[in-house]
Motif scaffolding. Structure first.
Motif, PDB file in Angstrom:
ATOM      1  N   PRO A 114     -12.829   1.277   6.065  1.00 26.72           N
ATOM      2  CA  PRO A 114     -14.246   1.563   5.847  1.00 26.72           C
ATOM      3  C   PRO A 114     -14.604   1.889   4.402  1.00 26.72           C
ATOM      4  O   PRO A 114     -15.775   1.774   4.031  1.00 26.72           O
ATOM      5  N   GLN A 115     -13.634   2.281   3.575  1.00 25.07           N
ATOM      6  CA  GLN A 115     -13.927   2.608   2.182  1.00 25.07           C
ATOM      7  C   GLN A 115     -13.447   1.534   1.206  1.00 25.07           C
ATOM      8  O   GLN A 115     -13.558   1.696  -0.009  1.00 25.07           O
ATOM      9  N   ALA A 116     -12.900   0.441   1.716  1.00 23.10           N
ATOM     10  CA  ALA A 116     -12.369  -0.591   0.827  1.00 23.10           C
ATOM     11  C   ALA A 116     -13.501  -1.320   0.112  1.00 23.10           C
ATOM     12  O   ALA A 116     -14.508  -1.677   0.739  1.00 23.10           O
ATOM     13  N   PRO A 117     -13.364  -1.578  -1.191  1.00 16.32           N
ATOM     14  CA  PRO A 117     -14.365  -2.378  -1.898  1.00 16.32           C
ATOM     15  C   PRO A 117     -14.362  -3.814  -1.383  1.00 16.32           C
ATOM     16  O   PRO A 117     -13.302  -4.439  -1.242  1.00 16.32           O
ATOM     17  N   LEU A 118     -15.532  -4.341  -1.090  1.00 15.95           N
ATOM     18  CA  LEU A 118     -15.704  -5.719  -0.623  1.00 15.95           C
ATOM     19  C   LEU A 118     -16.464  -6.476  -1.714  1.00 15.95           C
ATOM     20  O   LEU A 118     -17.670  -6.314  -1.870  1.00 15.95           O
ATOM     21  N   ILE A 119     -15.750  -7.273  -2.482  1.00 17.19           N
ATOM     22  CA  ILE A 119     -16.344  -8.009  -3.605  1.00 17.19           C
ATOM     23  C   ILE A 119     -16.544  -9.448  -3.166  1.00 17.19           C
ATOM     24  O   ILE A 119     -15.574 -10.173  -2.921  1.00 17.19           O
ATOM     25  N   HIS A 120     -17.792  -9.854  -3.062  1.00 14.40           N
ATOM     26  CA  HIS A 120     -18.114 -11.203  -2.593  1.00 14.40           C
ATOM     27  C   HIS A 120     -18.529 -12.059  -3.791  1.00 14.40           C
ATOM     28  O   HIS A 120     -19.563 -11.818  -4.414  1.00 14.40           O
ATOM     29  N   VAL A 121     -17.694 -13.039  -4.127  1.00 16.73           N
ATOM     30  CA  VAL A 121     -17.968 -13.917  -5.258  1.00 16.73           C
ATOM     31  C   VAL A 121     -18.860 -15.060  -4.783  1.00 16.73           C
ATOM     32  O   VAL A 121     -18.482 -15.814  -3.880  1.00 16.73           O
ATOM     33  N   VAL A 122     -20.037 -15.163  -5.388  1.00 18.30           N
ATOM     34  CA  VAL A 122     -20.964 -16.244  -5.032  1.00 18.30           C
ATOM     35  C   VAL A 122     -21.146 -17.153  -6.240  1.00 18.30           C
ATOM     36  O   VAL A 122     -21.020 -16.732  -7.386  1.00 18.30           O
ATOM     37  N   ARG A 123     -21.436 -18.386  -5.938  1.00 19.78           N
ATOM     38  CA  ARG A 123     -21.573 -19.412  -6.964  1.00 19.78           C
ATOM     39  C   ARG A 123     -22.614 -20.409  -6.486  1.00 19.78           C
ATOM     40  O   ARG A 123     -22.897 -20.481  -5.279  1.00 19.78           O
ATOM     41  N   HIS A 124     -23.191 -21.169  -7.390  1.00 22.25           N
ATOM     42  CA  HIS A 124     -24.174 -22.154  -6.949  1.00 22.25           C
ATOM     43  C   HIS A 124     -23.571 -23.007  -5.837  1.00 22.25           C
ATOM     44  O   HIS A 124     -22.506 -23.607  -6.016  1.00 22.25           O
ATOM     45  N   PRO A 125     -24.196 -23.043  -4.664  1.00 21.14           N
ATOM     46  CA  PRO A 125     -23.601 -23.774  -3.536  1.00 21.14           C
ATOM     47  C   PRO A 125     -23.283 -25.233  -3.836  1.00 21.14           C
ATOM     48  O   PRO A 125     -22.298 -25.770  -3.311  1.00 21.14           O
ATOM     49  N   LEU A 126     -24.065 -25.881  -4.677  1.00 20.74           N
ATOM     50  CA  LEU A 126     -23.775 -27.287  -4.976  1.00 20.74           C
ATOM     51  C   LEU A 126     -22.540 -27.426  -5.853  1.00 20.74           C
ATOM     52  O   LEU A 126     -21.809 -28.419  -5.750  1.00 20.74           O
ATOM     53  N   ASP A 127     -22.283 -26.457  -6.713  1.00 19.01           N
ATOM     54  CA  ASP A 127     -21.023 -26.470  -7.469  1.00 19.01           C
ATOM     55  C   ASP A 127     -19.830 -26.321  -6.528  1.00 19.01           C
ATOM     56  O   ASP A 127     -18.784 -26.959  -6.710  1.00 19.01           O
ATOM     57  N   ILE A 128     -19.997 -25.477  -5.513  1.00 13.75           N
ATOM     58  CA  ILE A 128     -18.923 -25.308  -4.539  1.00 13.75           C
ATOM     59  C   ILE A 128     -18.687 -26.615  -3.788  1.00 13.75           C
ATOM     60  O   ILE A 128     -17.541 -26.974  -3.489  1.00 13.75           O
ATOM     61  N   MET A 129     -19.745 -27.345  -3.488  1.00  9.39           N
ATOM     62  CA  MET A 129     -19.579 -28.624  -2.787  1.00  9.39           C
ATOM     63  C   MET A 129     -18.803 -29.620  -3.647  1.00  9.39           C
ATOM     64  O   MET A 129     -17.953 -30.362  -3.137  1.00  9.39           O
ATOM     65  N   VAL A 130     -19.090 -29.654  -4.955  1.00 10.47           N
ATOM     66  CA  VAL A 130     -18.339 -30.550  -5.845  1.00 10.47           C
ATOM     67  C   VAL A 130     -16.862 -30.165  -5.836  1.00 10.47           C
ATOM     68  O   VAL A 130     -15.980 -31.030  -5.742  1.00 10.47           O
TER      69      VAL A 130
END
Length: 611
Positions: free
Chosen positions: A462-478
């Motif tokens: 419950p105290q763990a850091p949750l780091i969510h890396v987001v990026r432009h979705p179209l870059d992820i598709m490439v």
């Protein structure tokens, strides 16, 4: 009168379905009733060993049509079908041998090897474990466990089994030394691995796979001259070897000698029987063309590589399974139910996890290399443990239900500590994997798509850091099109399914954030590029660690990242992958309607400047 031949089993064994894959065990005759077939089995074995394969095959089929459970005949027919390259039939036959005689060590090892060769690591491990149970002093069984666990990203445990083989063996087998060297390389222990490769090659100078592994180690460790020397040696021994050529192309690409790398791949295609490259080679060609600015040709190579991968592997997006799991997670993790569930307590005697979440190729490796350059944070890499816990949960909680519904057992008086047990299982496995480093307060877990299990993670830690890396979705598709990965129910085998799964996962994350309190930080890949120091300070402050300037020089972090991004994170921060979707916008048109809602929610746009 119907003279047509009886229909045979679809697996290709040569038997009728009722005597093969549709066999009804309840209808089998008792052993005494088929004792008269034993001489036929003995004749089949003798015929096989004297090279009379057709006679052996005929005798086996005759026996198995009357008694499908005769293991001797099954073994001979398996050997025949395996030699003929009929893998589906061979697997069906050896599976029946294992089912009929679970203590058959040779058959158990054979089945585990088949599963390993096609990448089914979870089931391969089940059978390999059974092989060790059957024969705890079998070097072959321990070697197989080492191979599987290394491939399953648990190299520290795999190392134990390789070293058991050394203990059980009279000498130091060169192939075993090479296997152990590859294992140590995946742990980032390059010097130890290099010494083992040298010892292996000194004992057996012309084993292809050993030399290839050594060359890949040197390339991964950034010693391009040494890697080139090993490949030169291989070319003299194996002049037209495809593995040598693709390794040469990868090496030249890392040295930014793109035209030369492309020429190597074109020569491979010219030498192939059909004048074409395989799926991995096509993706490598596409990545080279992308670096050279030939974007039309690059996407054509990506598309053909994915098409060929689907055709050869039979893998495609498991749409129904993915959709059903996500629906069940959404249905279970609701505010009302979560209010009634306990939380695990926090262990203070061991380092704590930092979960780095994100879709494959979103920038999670960059973030891990950055924070693990900190003196108090060690890298765990892609730990498969949250998925393992989800699968083990019903047994660990004594539930008749599957995950996530099995968590309802936590309402029972004798399972109120169930989450602490799950937490301890996770931490014990991390320790066994050799992740903990002296002086570390945290370790990273960056398994792709762990964000699907945000609810479970938050219950256990419950105290763990949750780091969510987001990026432009179209870059992820490439990136999904230009790389091979199987995470996410095989979604990346096609552009449209990658987009579908990405949307599903991001909507599930939104659901978790709306229904429960999370220690959650979204960090944009683009912000890491535009404001590196500000982003790093934000990351470390969120974790609870003091800023260290060394984290800005993540490319000097000598650990080996076991991901497709291992090469990129050895370079200084660059922006050439930022908004590269602009080069492929017309090719991405089919998935823009799918991704539009999440693109807007994340604050991105779709225009010429990528904003």
């Amino acid at each position: 009168m119907n003279d047509s031949a009886p229909a045979l089993c679809a697996c290709g064994s040569g038997l009728r379905p009722a005597s093969c894959c549709r066999m009804d065990a309840a209808k089998l005759l008792p052993p005494d009733a088929t004792r008269h077939l034993v001489p036929l089995i003995e004749r089949a074995i003798q015929a096989y060993h004297t090279g009379a394969i057709a006679a052996a095959e005929r005798l086996c089929i005759e026996v198995l049509e009357s008694a499908p459970d005769r293991v001797g005949a099954l073994r001979v027919l398996y050997d025949i079908r395996k030699a003929q390259g009929q893998s589906r039939a061979a697997e069906a036959l050896i599976r029946r041998v294992v089912a009929l005689d679970p203590n058959d060590l040779a058959a158990t090892n054979e089945l585990a090897l088949i599963l390993l060769s096609r990448g089914d690591l979870a089931e391969a491990e089940l059978h390999a474990r059974n092989a060790v149970r059957i024969a705890p002093e079998s070097g072959q069984a321990h070697n197989l466990m080492g191979m599987i666990l290394t491939e399953a990203q648990r190299p520290a445990v795999g190392e134990y089994h390789y070293r058991r083989v050394l203990e059980l063996s009279e000498g130091r087998d060169p192939i075993l030394l090479a296997n152990l060297a590859w294992n140590l390389k995946t742990q980032g222990r390059m010097q130890e691995a290099r010494a083992l490769y040298k010892e292996s090659v000194a004992a057996a100078p012309a084993i292809r796979q050993t030399l290839l592994g050594w060359a890949r180690l040197e390339e991964a460790d950034r010693d391009f001259t040494a890697a080139s020397d090993v490949l030169d040696r291989m070319e003299r021994l194996f002049p037209d070897d495809a593995g040598v050529r693709i390794s040469r192309a990868v090496l030249l690409g890392r040295m930014r000698r793109y035209p030369e790398a492309l020429a190597v791949l074109d020569a491979m295609a010219a030498r192939s029987q059909n004048g074409m490259l395989g799926p991995d080679e096509l993706l490598e060609k596409g990545r080279l063309l992308d670096q050279m600015g030939h974007f039309e040709d690059a996407f054509a190579a990506f598309t053909e590589g994915k098409r060929l991968a689907r055709a050869l592997s039979g893998n495609q997006y498991l749409d129904q399974q993915a959709g059903q799991l996500i629906d069940r997670l959404r249905g279970f993790f609701t505010a009302g139910r979560l209010r009634l569930l306990p939380r695990a307590t926090v262990r203070t005697d061991v380092p704590q996890p930092v979960f780095i979440l994100g879709f494959p190729r979103s920038g999670t490796t960059l973030v891990e290399q950055t924070v693990s350059a900190h003196s108090r944070i060690c890298a765990g890499d892609e730990l498969p443990l949250i998925n393992d816990i989800a699968n083990l949960m019903p047994r660990m909680l004594g539930s008749p239900l599957n995950y996530p519904e099995a968590l309802s057992e936590l309402w029972m008086g004798d399972q109120r500590d169930g989450l602490d047990n799950l937490r301890d299982h996770y931490l014990q496995k991390v320790r066994q994997m050799g992740v903990f480093s002296p002086g570390a307060d945290w370790f990273t877990d960056k398994m792709p798509l762990n964000e699907m299990h945000l609810g479970l993670i938050a219950l256990i830690f419950p105290q763990a850091p949750l780091i969510h890396v987001v990026r432009h979705p179209l870059d992820i598709m490439v990136s999904a099109m230009s790389n091979h990965f199987t995470h996410g129910f095989y979604c990346a085998y096609a552009l449209e399914t990658a987009a579908t799964h990405y949307l599903r996962v991001m909507e599930l994350v939104q659901h978790y954030r709306a229904e429960m309190a999370l220690r959650y930080l979204p960090i944009r890949y683009e912000d890491m590029i535009d404001d590196q120091e500000g982003s790093v300070r934000t990351l470390l402050a969120f974790i609870g660690a003091e800023f260290e300037p060394g984290c800005l020089s993540f490319h000097e972090n000598r650990r080996y990242a076991r991901t497709a991004s291992y090469a990129q994170v050895t370079e200084k921060l660059y922006d050439r992958s930022r908004f590269r979707y602009r080069h492929y916008l017309k090719h991405l048109a089919p998935v823009i309607p799918i991704l539009q809602p999440v693109i807007e929610r994340l604050g991105y746009g779709i225009d010429g400047d990528g904003g």
